[in-house]
Design a protein around this motif. Structure first.
Motif, PDB file in Angstrom:
ATOM      1  N   MET A  98      10.020  43.482  58.513  1.00  0.00           N
ATOM      2  CA  MET A  98       9.533  43.279  57.142  1.00  0.00           C
ATOM      3  C   MET A  98       8.944  44.570  56.577  1.00  0.00           C
ATOM      4  N   ALA A  99       8.294  45.354  57.449  1.00  0.00           N
ATOM      5  CA  ALA A  99       7.749  46.631  56.973  1.00  0.00           C
ATOM      6  C   ALA A  99       8.898  47.595  56.636  1.00  0.00           C
ATOM      7  N   ILE A 100       9.911  47.645  57.488  1.00  0.00           N
ATOM      8  CA  ILE A 100      11.018  48.591  57.263  1.00  0.00           C
ATOM      9  C   ILE A 100      11.837  48.203  56.021  1.00  0.00           C
ATOM     10  N   LEU A 101      11.913  46.894  55.764  1.00  0.00           N
ATOM     11  CA  LEU A 101      12.646  46.431  54.577  1.00  0.00           C
ATOM     12  C   LEU A 101      12.154  47.107  53.298  1.00  0.00           C
ATOM     13  N   GLN A 102      10.848  47.371  53.263  1.00  0.00           N
ATOM     14  CA  GLN A 102      10.241  47.943  52.058  1.00  0.00           C
ATOM     15  C   GLN A 102      10.359  49.474  52.049  1.00  0.00           C
ATOM     16  N   ASP A 103      10.830  50.033  53.158  1.00  0.00           N
ATOM     17  CA  ASP A 103      10.785  51.487  53.300  1.00  0.00           C
ATOM     18  C   ASP A 103      12.169  52.099  53.128  1.00  0.00           C
ATOM     19  N   GLU A 104      12.317  52.913  52.088  1.00  0.00           N
ATOM     20  CA  GLU A 104      13.606  53.564  51.819  1.00  0.00           C
ATOM     21  C   GLU A 104      14.087  54.428  52.974  1.00  0.00           C
ATOM     22  N   ARG A 105      13.127  54.954  53.742  1.00  0.00           N
ATOM     23  CA  ARG A 105      13.487  55.892  54.814  1.00  0.00           C
ATOM     24  C   ARG A 105      13.622  55.204  56.168  1.00  0.00           C
ATOM     25  N   LEU A 106      13.644  53.900  56.167  1.00  0.00           N
ATOM     26  CA  LEU A 106      13.800  53.116  57.402  1.00  0.00           C
ATOM     27  C   LEU A 106      12.840  53.557  58.502  1.00  0.00           C
ATOM     28  N   ASP A 486      11.737  41.168  50.193  1.00  0.00           N
ATOM     29  CA  ASP A 486      10.480  40.520  50.587  1.00  0.00           C
ATOM     30  C   ASP A 486      10.739  39.343  51.536  1.00  0.00           C
ATOM     31  N   ALA A 487      11.890  39.370  52.197  1.00  0.00           N
ATOM     32  CA  ALA A 487      12.238  38.240  53.070  1.00  0.00           C
ATOM     33  C   ALA A 487      11.255  38.097  54.221  1.00  0.00           C
ATOM     34  N   ILE A 503      17.601  48.343  64.779  1.00  0.00           N
ATOM     35  CA  ILE A 503      17.068  48.789  63.486  1.00  0.00           C
ATOM     36  C   ILE A 503      15.700  49.439  63.694  1.00  0.00           C
ATOM     37  N   MET A 504      14.927  48.814  64.550  1.00  0.00           N
ATOM     38  CA  MET A 504      13.597  49.309  64.901  1.00  0.00           C
ATOM     39  C   MET A 504      13.663  50.732  65.470  1.00  0.00           C
ATOM     40  N   ASN A 505      14.702  50.996  66.282  1.00  0.00           N
ATOM     41  CA  ASN A 505      14.779  52.298  66.967  1.00  0.00           C
ATOM     42  C   ASN A 505      15.368  53.410  66.107  1.00  0.00           C
ATOM     43  N   PHE A 506      15.823  53.072  64.913  1.00  0.00           N
ATOM     44  CA  PHE A 506      16.493  54.075  64.078  1.00  0.00           C
ATOM     45  C   PHE A 506      15.644  55.352  63.906  1.00  0.00           C
TER      46      PHE A 506
END
Ligand code: ARG
Length: 580
Positions: A98-106, A486-487, A503-506
């Motif tokens: 959910m935090a990464i969803l909001q972040d353009e830079r992943l 905002d899912a 996705i987390m490790n990107f």
């Protein structure tokens, strides 16, 4: 899983504080797990066993049971063969998603900026660009993009070979064939032919050889007409280079040209400064530097760095030393990267050593030879065209695009017109670049059209296809990509868990690939993400699910996957089409 270690470490320290092990012990043992199916983070307890006088299995069991209540909701703990294993908890992963969803830079953060000069591409004027230059261009471009993304101040330098003794014969040959004929097929647009003709006249015709030698003197004396003729050769060549750069879709432009000729006025200064620092020696009339130590030739004789030849001409090394002075003193850079093939390893080691000893660079400057291996054909030979000549790069790139177009006609006959042209280019060029970037650059790789253009495996088309597939899912959905930012991300299945982990490790992988200057690490990761997506897509209904919250959550994972692919490929200089 750097983030997991970061969050768990203080909790672990607190939980085991009574065991009598120093904090530094615990911290140094926490690391990424080798078998990622078993765990994300592992802590081997073998070294603690001596300290605590218990078996590793006992130690790991004790630690595991002590820490498990503290890590509730963050990670599952287990003890296996003397290792404490931590596996990210779905709830923890979901909050991260959910935090990464909001972040353009992943999640990728910027570093403290350093000023970094990247020397790459560097073809030679009036010679055909070869596949080695293709590698340098593609690897360099990706390194530039990654370092810029990490917030560094990157200066691109295209150190083209545009100066030196060969220009005597090249200019004389130009005079012989006539300036007007330049653009013609027989002119220097056929660089291989032009260079070889000049060379063979030089070797067989004494008069021509003499003219060439006098021409070198005129060029070095900056005679106006000679400089004009030289400028014609440079102009035709750089126009050709630009054609290749444009096809390749790399960042290099005319502003980045900083060829050997740009340092010609510094060359005498290099010799003077080396002389002042006491490093310069005379060897049969040539001025050289002997580094001593390991620098010997095959016969064990000391190997010189030639600064000035007996005839007064300067060398390739001299030009690279001038280049270091310029980058350190005029540009005030921190780091110097040279994306050049492995055969020049010794050249750079010696040049860097001379520069350090002479004080042209200080210990705070990092000069790195970012080396790479060769491109081989299917027989394991250096890649050459059928007639045994060097492969002409534009022809190779055109072929890539045309093969991609044929593939699209088969796979997606609905794609037509301009859109088809654009997508073919993205796929064809992407395939060539990715094939180059996806193996460890230090190794050789085999140029294989079938493999690089395959829609399966670790290839650009496979990754691009995954991206396009996600774009298609959104085009069919009632929710668009902004709607899912905002899912509430629900991680209920093993497939969702694996995808979220990728996705987390990107961000960690981007950091690692850029700090080690190894783009293939990023390739491997984007490929794992796409594979995890394929399993997720197969196992988890997205648009067909009745539950709207679940649909939104799964679409959010789709969005994150698509962005991992497009940002990741973007850092490799490869585009991600929305349709293909
Ligand atoms: N022009 C050279 C070649 O084709 C590469 C130059 C690399 N850069 C450098 N600073 N030496 O081999």
């Amino acid at each position: 899983m750097r983030q997991l270690i970061h969050e768990c470490a203080p909790l672990i320290l607190e939980a085991v504080s009574d065991m009598g092990i120093g904090d530094e012990h615990i911290l140094s043992l926490l690391g990424p797990a080798t078998d990622t199916r078993m765990a994300d983070v592992a802590m081997p307890c073998h070294s603690l066993s001596a300290l605590l006088k218990k078996s590793p299995v006992n130690v790991s069991e004790e630690i595991s049971s002590l820490i498990s209540p503290s890590l509730e909701g963050i990670a599952f703990t287990s003890s296996v063969n003397g290792f404490v294993n931590l596996k990210a908890h779905p709830e923890w992963l979901s909050s991260k998603m959910m935090a990464i969803l909001q972040d353009e830079r992943l999640g990728v953060v910027k570093d403290d900026p350093r000023k970094i000069v990247v020397d790459y591409s560097a073809p030679n004027v009036a010679k055909e660009m070869h596949v080695g230059h293709l590698r340098s261009t593609v690897i360099g471009d990706s390194i530039v993009r990654m370092l810029e993304f990490k917030g560094h101040n990157v200066i691109r330098e295209n150190h083209i070979g545009d100066w030196g003794t060969p220009f005597g014969m090249l200019i004389e040959h130009l005079i012989d064939i006539g300036e007007e004929d330049l653009a013609l097929e027989k002119g220097i647009s056929d660089f291989d032919h032009f260079y070889k003709e000049a060379r063979s006249k030089f070797d067989s015709d004494e008069v021509f050889a003499d003219r060439s030698r006098s021409r070198v003197v005129l060029l070095q004396g900056e005679d106006a007409d000679t400089l004009r003729l030289w400028g014609i050769l440079v102009g035709v060549s750089t126009t050709y280079f630009n054609e290749v750069y444009q096809m390749l879709d790399v960042l290099l432009e005319d502003n980045d040209l900083m060829g050997e000729s740009a340092y010609r006025h510094l060359l005498p200064q290099v010799a003077e400064r080396l002389h002042e620092s006491g490093l310069l020696e005379n060897s049969d009339g040539a001025s050289v530097v002997y580094l001593g130590g390991k620098w010997v030739n095959r016969k064990g004789e000391p190997l010189p760095v030639i600064i000035r030849k007996g005839d007064g001409g300067f060398n390739y090394s001299t030009s690279d030393l001038a280049c270091i002075i310029d980058r350190v003193e005029r540009l005030s850079c921190d780091d110097l990267l040279y994306v050049v093939g492995t055969p020049q390893k010794q050249h750079f080691e010696m040049v860097f050593e001379v520069a350090s000893r002479a004080g042209f660079m200080q210990s705070r400057h990092n000069a790195t030879h970012v080396n790479f291996g060769s491109v081989l054909d299917s027989d394991g030979q250096m890649l050459k065209s059928r007639a045994g000549h060097t492969v002409k790069l534009v022809d190779l790139l055109r072929e890539a695009v045309s093969r991609a177009k044929d593939l699209i006609s088969l796979k997606n006959p609905d794609l037509k017109g301009e859109e088809k042209e654009i997508v073919s280019k993205m796929i064809g060029i992407g395939a060539v670049k990715y094939a180059d970037l996806s193996t460890d650059r230090a190794r050789d790789y085999t140029f294989d059209w079938e493999k690089m253009l395959s829609f399966e495996g670790n290839t650009a088309p496979y990754l691009q296809y995954s991206h396009a597939r996600i774009c298609r899912i959104f085009s069919l959905s009632i929710m668009d990509r902004d709607d899912v930012k905002d899912a509430n991300v629900i991680i209920g299945t093993e497939e969702e868990l694996n995808l979220a982990r990728c996705i987390m490790n990107f961000s960690e992988v981007v950091d690692n690939a850029s700090s080690t200057l190894h783009p293939h690490k990023l390739c491997t990761h984007i490929h794992s993400t796409s594979s995890a997506f394929a399993s997720f897509y197969e196992a988890c209904p997205i648009l067909k699910t009745e539950d709207e919250a679940l649909m939104k959550s799964r679409l959010a994972l789709c969005d994150l996957t698509a962005r991992s692919i497009s940002i990741g490929l973007g850092l490799l200089g490869i585009q991600s089409p929305e349709k293909m």
